[in-house]
Design an enzyme around this catalytic site. Structure first.
Site, PDB file in Angstrom:
ATOM      1  N   ALA A  53      -2.113  -5.725   6.321  1.00  0.00           N
ATOM      2  CA  ALA A  53      -1.104  -5.750   5.264  1.00  0.00           C
ATOM      3  C   ALA A  53      -0.848  -4.367   4.675  1.00  0.00           C
ATOM      4  CB  ALA A  53      -1.549  -6.701   4.148  1.00  0.00           C
ATOM      5  N   CYS A  54      -1.862  -3.527   4.664  1.00  0.00           N
ATOM      6  CA  CYS A  54      -1.805  -2.248   3.951  1.00  0.00           C
ATOM      7  C   CYS A  54      -1.097  -1.168   4.770  1.00  0.00           C
ATOM      8  CB  CYS A  54      -3.232  -1.794   3.637  1.00  0.00           C
ATOM      9  SG  CYS A  54      -3.345  -0.119   2.988  1.00  0.00           S
TER      10      CYS A  54
END
Length: 322
Positions: A53-54
């Site tokens: 996600a990052c």
């Protein structure tokens, strides 16, 4: 972001003046191909902890793949959910795309930080580059990790990857110049707009985001090749990609960066984005839209208190010919 001694503070992003200020990374050691270095490059010695996600961790996953380091540097992937205890580890059965921590057997990423420093009082961030041999947290700054991956492990990779550089000496000044303002106003700019807690702060940052997107659109329109700096894929493209691929699916609605969309208002950026995603497996295979959308919409409850994840845009990224 978070104080290690106050886990509930992990989810408090803006300061009292409404501004989001990203704190610098704490671990800045360097892995070197010099065998006499404190952290010498070795095959199988180092482990990368990331989140799909990052965007900062995503950079490192892309360069790891582009440099053929999958068998040299092992990897663990945290769950997409970021709660009051920080990033957690889940089995692939619990959360497809995530992994358990098979190196340190931690339940939460924060345990790694406390393992190396019981008095640690900073942020528990990904990526983390871990030394399995000494049990040390080497580095948690993505911009430095991708530079290490770029050149320090060439003695351990297949010949076709050796000498492949995304930070070539002839283009370093241009790459550094691009990185500086793209980081401030685009990579981090969307966060400064999205985490703002006052109207005037939000507006000042969202305007800068789109001014910079206009500038990037012009750079690509005038480029002599398909990339930001001509016919060579560089670190500047990699660092920008991880923000642009999240822009329409997340940042437009979640961070209120909605003056325009990449697919509708930026034809050159849109073409560039789809070229990287569809033509380079290293970009596509490391882009997990489920983790991206679920993380932002269900972890940031101060922005989205009911954790509703929008269905659109459909599709997350358009085919090359549309």
């Amino acid at each position: 972001m978070a104080s290690a001694n106050k886990p509930d503070d992990i989810l408090k992003w803006a300061s009292k003046d409404g501004e989001f200020r990203r704190k610098p990374s704490s671990f800045r050691n360097w892995i070197s191909r010099d065998p006499r270095a404190e952290f010498p490059a070795e095959s199988g010695r180092y482990h990368l902890y990331i989140s799909w996600a990052c965007p900062w961790a995503h950079r490192t996953a892309i360069v790891r793949a582009l440099k053929g380091l999958e068998d040299v540097i092992s990897i663990s992937v945290v769950d997409w959910y970021l709660g009051e205890m920080g990033w957690k580890f889940s089995s692939p059965e619990e959360t497809p795309g995530a992994t358990l921590d098979t190196i340190n057997h931690a339940k939460y990423l924060r345990e790694l930080y406390f393992k190396v420093n019981p008095d640690y009082d900073g942020r528990f961030t990904v990526p983390v580059l871990w030394d399995k041999k000494t049990g040390s947290l080497v580095n948690n700054e993505s911009s430095e990790i991708i530079r290490m991956f770029n050149e320090e492990f060439d003695d351990f990779i297949d010949d076709k990857y050796k000498g492949l550089s995304f930070y070539p000496e002839a283009l370093r000044d241009e790459i550094d110049s691009l990185n500086e303002w793209v980081y401030d106003t685009v990579n981090n700019g969307v966060y400064k707009a999205g985490f703002a807690s006052k109207q005037e702060v939000y507006e000042s940052h969202v305007i800068k985001v789109f001014e910079s997107l206009d500038r990037l659109e012009d750079i690509l329109a005038k480029s002599t090749g398909p990339f930001l700096l001509g016919d060579k894929l560089t670190e500047a493209d990699i660092r920008l990609y991880t923000t642009i691929v999240r822009f329409d699916p997340v940042y437009v609605q979640h961070f209120k960066c909605n003056i325009g969309t990449i697919r509708s208002n930026y034809p050159h950026l849109h073409k560039w984005l789809r070229m990287l995603y569809w033509d380079y497996p290293e970009f596509k295979d490391t882009t997990n839209f489920d983790h991206i959308k679920l993380h932002y919409t269900k972890s940031h409850k101060q922005i989205n208190p009911f954790s509703i994840t929008p269905v659109g845009p459909v599709p997350n990224i358009l085919p090359k010919d549309e």
